[in-house]
Design a protein around this motif. Structure first.
Motif, PDB file in Angstrom:
ATOM      1  N   THR A 192      36.792  43.345  48.752  1.00  0.00           N
ATOM      2  CA  THR A 192      36.704  44.784  48.517  1.00  0.00           C
ATOM      3  C   THR A 192      37.932  45.267  47.756  1.00  0.00           C
ATOM      4  OG1 THR A 192      35.415  45.063  50.543  1.00  0.00           O
ATOM      5  CG2 THR A 192      36.421  47.037  49.616  1.00  0.00           C
ATOM      6  N   THR A 193      39.100  44.820  48.161  1.00  0.00           N
ATOM      7  CA  THR A 193      40.345  45.238  47.514  1.00  0.00           C
ATOM      8  C   THR A 193      40.432  44.710  46.083  1.00  0.00           C
ATOM      9  OG1 THR A 193      41.425  45.359  49.667  1.00  0.00           O
ATOM     10  CG2 THR A 193      42.863  45.232  47.727  1.00  0.00           C
ATOM     11  N   GLU A 194      39.974  43.493  45.855  1.00  0.00           N
ATOM     12  CA  GLU A 194      39.989  42.935  44.499  1.00  0.00           C
ATOM     13  C   GLU A 194      39.052  43.707  43.573  1.00  0.00           C
ATOM     14  OE1 GLU A 194      39.060  38.964  45.691  1.00  0.00           O
ATOM     15  OE2 GLU A 194      41.117  38.593  46.337  1.00  0.00           O
ATOM     16  N   VAL A 195      37.871  44.048  44.063  1.00  0.00           N
ATOM     17  CA  VAL A 195      36.943  44.855  43.263  1.00  0.00           C
ATOM     18  C   VAL A 195      37.558  46.231  43.001  1.00  0.00           C
ATOM     19  CG1 VAL A 195      34.675  45.970  43.238  1.00  0.00           C
ATOM     20  CG2 VAL A 195      34.894  43.607  44.015  1.00  0.00           C
ATOM     21  N   ALA A 196      38.239  46.790  43.980  1.00  0.00           N
ATOM     22  CA  ALA A 196      38.904  48.087  43.803  1.00  0.00           C
ATOM     23  C   ALA A 196      39.944  48.022  42.689  1.00  0.00           C
ATOM     24  CB  ALA A 196      39.559  48.527  45.114  1.00  0.00           C
ATOM     25  N   HIS A 197      40.693  46.933  42.623  1.00  0.00           N
ATOM     26  CA  HIS A 197      41.687  46.791  41.553  1.00  0.00           C
ATOM     27  C   HIS A 197      41.027  46.680  40.185  1.00  0.00           C
ATOM     28  CE1 HIS A 197      44.631  46.125  44.760  1.00  0.00           C
ATOM     29  NE2 HIS A 197      45.500  46.512  43.849  1.00  0.00           N
ATOM     30  N   LEU A 198      39.934  45.945  40.108  1.00  0.00           N
ATOM     31  CA  LEU A 198      39.220  45.855  38.835  1.00  0.00           C
ATOM     32  C   LEU A 198      38.676  47.228  38.432  1.00  0.00           C
ATOM     33  CD1 LEU A 198      38.263  44.203  36.456  1.00  0.00           C
ATOM     34  CD2 LEU A 198      36.284  43.498  37.811  1.00  0.00           C
ATOM     35  N   MET A 199      38.167  47.983  39.392  1.00  0.00           N
ATOM     36  CA  MET A 199      37.681  49.338  39.099  1.00  0.00           C
ATOM     37  C   MET A 199      38.823  50.207  38.572  1.00  0.00           C
ATOM     38  SD  MET A 199      35.174  49.880  42.383  1.00  0.00           S
ATOM     39  CE  MET A 199      34.494  51.467  41.894  1.00  0.00           C
ATOM     40  N   ALA A 200      39.992  50.081  39.163  1.00  0.00           N
ATOM     41  CA  ALA A 200      41.150  50.855  38.717  1.00  0.00           C
ATOM     42  C   ALA A 200      41.546  50.476  37.293  1.00  0.00           C
ATOM     43  CB  ALA A 200      42.331  50.638  39.666  1.00  0.00           C
ATOM     44  N   LEU A 201      41.499  49.196  36.976  1.00  0.00           N
ATOM     45  CA  LEU A 201      41.796  48.762  35.608  1.00  0.00           C
ATOM     46  C   LEU A 201      40.783  49.322  34.624  1.00  0.00           C
ATOM     47  CD1 LEU A 201      42.813  45.047  36.197  1.00  0.00           C
ATOM     48  CD2 LEU A 201      44.276  46.862  35.257  1.00  0.00           C
ATOM     49  N   ARG A 202      39.520  49.311  35.009  1.00  0.00           N
ATOM     50  CA  ARG A 202      38.489  49.865  34.131  1.00  0.00           C
ATOM     51  C   ARG A 202      38.688  51.352  33.907  1.00  0.00           C
ATOM     52  NH1 ARG A 202      32.685  47.013  35.430  1.00  0.00           N
ATOM     53  NH2 ARG A 202      33.066  45.224  34.092  1.00  0.00           N
ATOM     54  N   ASP A 203      39.106  52.065  34.922  1.00  0.00           N
ATOM     55  CA  ASP A 203      39.373  53.501  34.757  1.00  0.00           C
ATOM     56  C   ASP A 203      40.575  53.748  33.866  1.00  0.00           C
ATOM     57  OD1 ASP A 203      37.229  54.163  36.333  1.00  0.00           O
ATOM     58  OD2 ASP A 203      38.420  54.927  38.014  1.00  0.00           O
ATOM     59  N   ARG A 204      41.611  52.950  34.048  1.00  0.00           N
ATOM     60  CA  ARG A 204      42.842  53.157  33.282  1.00  0.00           C
ATOM     61  C   ARG A 204      42.690  52.735  31.817  1.00  0.00           C
ATOM     62  NH1 ARG A 204      49.072  52.208  34.754  1.00  0.00           N
ATOM     63  NH2 ARG A 204      49.826  52.815  32.717  1.00  0.00           N
ATOM     64  N   TYR A 205      41.924  51.697  31.584  1.00  0.00           N
ATOM     65  CA  TYR A 205      41.746  51.163  30.231  1.00  0.00           C
ATOM     66  C   TYR A 205      40.257  51.129  29.888  1.00  0.00           C
ATOM     67  CZ  TYR A 205      46.493  49.534  31.118  1.00  0.00           C
ATOM     68  OH  TYR A 205      47.827  49.465  31.442  1.00  0.00           O
ATOM     69  N   PRO A 206      39.661  52.278  29.593  1.00  0.00           N
ATOM     70  CA  PRO A 206      38.219  52.331  29.305  1.00  0.00           C
ATOM     71  C   PRO A 206      37.820  51.363  28.186  1.00  0.00           C
ATOM     72  CG  PRO A 206      39.129  54.544  29.476  1.00  0.00           C
ATOM     73  CD  PRO A 206      40.293  53.592  29.487  1.00  0.00           C
ATOM     74  N   GLY A 207      36.761  50.622  28.445  1.00  0.00           N
ATOM     75  CA  GLY A 207      36.238  49.688  27.454  1.00  0.00           C
ATOM     76  C   GLY A 207      36.892  48.329  27.448  1.00  0.00           C
ATOM     77  N   GLU A 208      38.055  48.196  28.068  1.00  0.00           N
ATOM     78  CA  GLU A 208      38.795  46.934  28.008  1.00  0.00           C
ATOM     79  C   GLU A 208      38.233  45.863  28.940  1.00  0.00           C
ATOM     80  OE1 GLU A 208      41.167  46.121  25.913  1.00  0.00           O
ATOM     81  OE2 GLU A 208      41.233  48.121  25.023  1.00  0.00           O
ATOM     82  N   PHE A 209      37.607  46.276  30.011  1.00  0.00           N
ATOM     83  CA  PHE A 209      37.166  45.322  31.016  1.00  0.00           C
ATOM     84  C   PHE A 209      35.660  45.348  31.216  1.00  0.00           C
ATOM     85  CE2 PHE A 209      41.551  46.359  31.776  1.00  0.00           C
ATOM     86  CZ  PHE A 209      42.125  45.111  31.899  1.00  0.00           C
ATOM     87  N   ASP A 210      34.941  45.794  30.195  1.00  0.00           N
ATOM     88  CA  ASP A 210      33.489  45.890  30.308  1.00  0.00           C
ATOM     89  C   ASP A 210      32.821  44.535  30.443  1.00  0.00           C
ATOM     90  OD1 ASP A 210      33.694  48.601  30.167  1.00  0.00           O
ATOM     91  OD2 ASP A 210      33.118  48.745  28.068  1.00  0.00           O
ATOM     92  N   ARG A 211      33.440  43.491  29.934  1.00  0.00           N
ATOM     93  CA  ARG A 211      32.844  42.152  30.007  1.00  0.00           C
ATOM     94  C   ARG A 211      33.321  41.382  31.226  1.00  0.00           C
ATOM     95  NH1 ARG A 211      34.096  38.988  24.985  1.00  0.00           N
ATOM     96  NH2 ARG A 211      36.075  40.043  25.155  1.00  0.00           N
ATOM     97  N   ALA A 212      34.138  41.997  32.056  1.00  0.00           N
ATOM     98  CA  ALA A 212      34.662  41.302  33.230  1.00  0.00           C
ATOM     99  C   ALA A 212      33.526  40.939  34.174  1.00  0.00           C
ATOM    100  CB  ALA A 212      35.677  42.178  33.951  1.00  0.00           C
ATOM    101  N   LEU A 213      33.519  39.703  34.603  1.00  0.00           N
ATOM    102  CA  LEU A 213      32.532  39.223  35.556  1.00  0.00           C
ATOM    103  C   LEU A 213      33.255  38.877  36.849  1.00  0.00           C
ATOM    104  CD1 LEU A 213      30.521  36.779  33.284  1.00  0.00           C
ATOM    105  CD2 LEU A 213      29.929  39.127  33.901  1.00  0.00           C
ATOM    106  N   LEU A 214      32.589  39.064  37.946  1.00  0.00           N
ATOM    107  CA  LEU A 214      33.162  38.723  39.236  1.00  0.00           C
ATOM    108  C   LEU A 214      32.528  37.439  39.733  1.00  0.00           C
ATOM    109  CD1 LEU A 214      33.031  42.284  40.734  1.00  0.00           C
ATOM    110  CD2 LEU A 214      35.043  41.102  39.873  1.00  0.00           C
ATOM    111  N   LEU A 215      33.324  36.405  39.803  1.00  0.00           N
ATOM    112  CA  LEU A 215      32.835  35.115  40.261  1.00  0.00           C
ATOM    113  C   LEU A 215      33.739  34.647  41.384  1.00  0.00           C
ATOM    114  CD1 LEU A 215      32.277  33.476  36.759  1.00  0.00           C
ATOM    115  CD2 LEU A 215      30.559  34.529  38.240  1.00  0.00           C
ATOM    116  N   PRO A 216      33.286  34.755  42.608  1.00  0.00           N
ATOM    117  CA  PRO A 216      34.143  34.333  43.714  1.00  0.00           C
ATOM    118  C   PRO A 216      34.397  32.843  43.676  1.00  0.00           C
ATOM    119  CG  PRO A 216      31.968  34.951  44.503  1.00  0.00           C
ATOM    120  CD  PRO A 216      31.999  35.255  43.037  1.00  0.00           C
ATOM    121  N   ALA A 217      35.535  32.445  44.194  1.00  0.00           N
ATOM    122  CA  ALA A 217      35.899  31.034  44.201  1.00  0.00           C
ATOM    123  C   ALA A 217      35.030  30.243  45.168  1.00  0.00           C
ATOM    124  CB  ALA A 217      37.370  30.881  44.573  1.00  0.00           C
ATOM    125  N   THR A 218      34.492  30.910  46.180  1.00  0.00           N
ATOM    126  CA  THR A 218      33.621  30.221  47.124  1.00  0.00           C
ATOM    127  C   THR A 218      32.172  30.431  46.720  1.00  0.00           C
ATOM    128  OG1 THR A 218      33.487  32.150  48.565  1.00  0.00           O
ATOM    129  CG2 THR A 218      35.247  30.567  49.013  1.00  0.00           C
TER     130      THR A 218
END
Length: 120
Positions: A75-101
């Motif tokens: 949850t906290t990791e997704v929250a950080h990615l959301m914060a990055l997307r808000d701060r840098y619009p368009g920069e993280f649109d291709r970010a994928l979430l792939l858990p290590a497990t």
């Protein structure tokens, strides 16, 4: 063209795993960002207990338990990615979430549709 990354750049974001959790993690983002607040509130609702309270207030021994640490970290990791997307619009649109497990080892809180609805 991207201000942070070139148009063809391959960027990997690696989030820390179990053992990196600390009481208070995510609290400043929760307080500052309505979309992050909604994410934690959804996690609480889906899990059926207040993972947000465990993240923000502990106690540490409860946060260290695997059944709490895993959803708290994700949850906290997704929250950080959301914060990055808000701060840098368009920069993280291709970010994928792939858990290590494997997905099978991830709590039912995080099916792919939850990521998609919370990240858009």
């Amino acid at each position: 063209m991207s201000a942070l990354f070139g148009p063809d750049a391959l960027v990997a974001w690696v989030f820390p795993g179990q053992g990196s959790q600390v009481v208070g993690m995510g609290k400043s983002l929760y307080d500052a960002m309505p979309n992050v607040r909604s994410l934690y509130d959804s996690a609480d609702s889906i899990l059926g207990y207040h993972i947000s309270a465990i993240c923000f207030d502990g106690p540490a021994d409860e946060l260290q338990q695997t059944n709490n640490a895993q959803p708290a970290l994700l949850t906290t990791e997704v929250a950080h990615l959301m914060a990055l997307r808000d701060r840098y619009p368009g920069e993280f649109d291709r970010a994928l979430l792939l858990p290590a497990t494997a997905w099978a080892n991830t709590p039912p809180l995080w099916p792919r549709r939850v990521f998609a609805s919370k990240m858009d």
